[in-house]
Design an enzyme around this catalytic site. Structure first.
Site, PDB file in Angstrom:
ATOM      1  N   GLU A  47     -32.888  -6.952  -7.979  1.00  0.00           N
ATOM      2  CA  GLU A  47     -32.674  -7.005  -9.426  1.00  0.00           C
ATOM      3  C   GLU A  47     -32.264  -5.623  -9.953  1.00  0.00           C
ATOM      4  OE1 GLU A  47     -35.403  -6.905 -13.376  1.00  0.00           O
ATOM      5  OE2 GLU A  47     -36.284  -7.770 -11.564  1.00  0.00           O
ATOM      6  N   ASP A  51     -28.663  -5.095 -11.657  1.00  0.00           N
ATOM      7  CA  ASP A  51     -28.572  -4.618 -13.032  1.00  0.00           C
ATOM      8  C   ASP A  51     -27.519  -3.518 -13.156  1.00  0.00           C
ATOM      9  OD1 ASP A  51     -29.751  -4.278 -15.841  1.00  0.00           O
ATOM     10  OD2 ASP A  51     -30.078  -2.284 -15.003  1.00  0.00           O
ATOM     11  N   GLU A 122     -29.611 -11.267 -11.900  1.00  0.00           N
ATOM     12  CA  GLU A 122     -29.316  -9.900 -11.471  1.00  0.00           C
ATOM     13  C   GLU A 122     -29.585  -9.712  -9.982  1.00  0.00           C
ATOM     14  OE1 GLU A 122     -29.950  -7.413 -15.616  1.00  0.00           O
ATOM     15  OE2 GLU A 122     -31.614  -7.518 -14.193  1.00  0.00           O
TER      16      GLU A 122
END
Length: 230
Positions: A47, A51, A122
């Site tokens: 993640e 991102d 993400e």
């Protein structure tokens, strides 16, 4: 521990090569807390990577395709990458069905919680980047996320409600709005906050959210609507 990703691969038009990456992408930390004997990782690191990849792809796209000022591009980017937008795409792709969750998280609707679905999107993007590289990750974001930009611009959903409320309130009253917590409810892992938007001692709007910042945005939006200041 293995998912069948054939339907998802067909949906996004990408064949997964390193399947373990995607298993990690769909593993929520609650599952690992409940299954400490399993030697694998949750999706937080993917993640984190996803991102950063997402922000670069969106920023590059806006810079190359729109001549607007930096402030406008920042608002558009924020609207594209916000939790609610990413969660809606995860629902379109039915990512929730692939999640490995604890029994408790599953029982409380974890497969449809915005923050979990946004984080999963993400993490999936991070996996695609590691598995196929930047061009494939970019094409995925363009196909699933960036196509939503024109609607975001046309319906004005990119506008920061707090900033707009402050601007209009100062113009009309000369006073900067403030926000106060009205109530806080729910367990620690799933709290709901209700905030009030005030000008001096008068409340102009109320809003709720999973954190105080989101609740303040909702309160500002409610205030704008009630006052007809949109």
């Amino acid at each position: 521990m293995q998912n069948d990703y054939s339907a998802l691969e067909e949906s996004i038009g990408i064949k997964f090569k390193k399947t373990d990456l995607y298993n990690d992408a769909f593993t929520h930390k609650s599952y690992m807390n409940e299954n400490r004997n399993i030697k694998k990782t949750d999706n937080e690191r993917l993640e984190f990577l996803g991102d950063a990849v997402l922000e670069l792809i969106v920023t590059e796209f806006l810079y190359l395709n729109y001549p607007d000022p930096e402030g406008v591009l920042t608002n558009w980017r924020s609207a594209l990458v916000k939790k609610e937008t990413l969660a809606s795409i995860s629902r379109e792709l039915e990512l929730g069905q692939y999640l490995f969750l604890s029994k408790g998280e599953n029982a409380t609707g974890g497969r449809d919680k915005d923050y979990i679905l946004a984080n999963t999107f993400e993490a999936l993007l991070g996996s695609l980047y590691l598995d196929h590289g930047y061009p494939v990750a970019k094409k995925f974001v363009e196909k699933k996320l960036l196509i939503k930009l024109e609607k975001i611009i046309s319906d004005g959903s990119y506008i920061d409600a707090k900033s707009h409320f402050q601007e209009v309130a100062q113009e009309k009253t000369g006073i900067t709005p403030s926000y106060k917590l009205i109530k806080e409810e729910g367990p620690d892992h799933n709290k709901i906050f209700t905030m009030g938007a005030y000008i001096e001692k008068k409340i102009y709007g109320k809003g709720s959210g999973s954190n105080k910042q989101a609740a303040e945005q909702a309160a500002a939006g409610d205030a704008l609507k009630k006052q007809g200041w949109q």
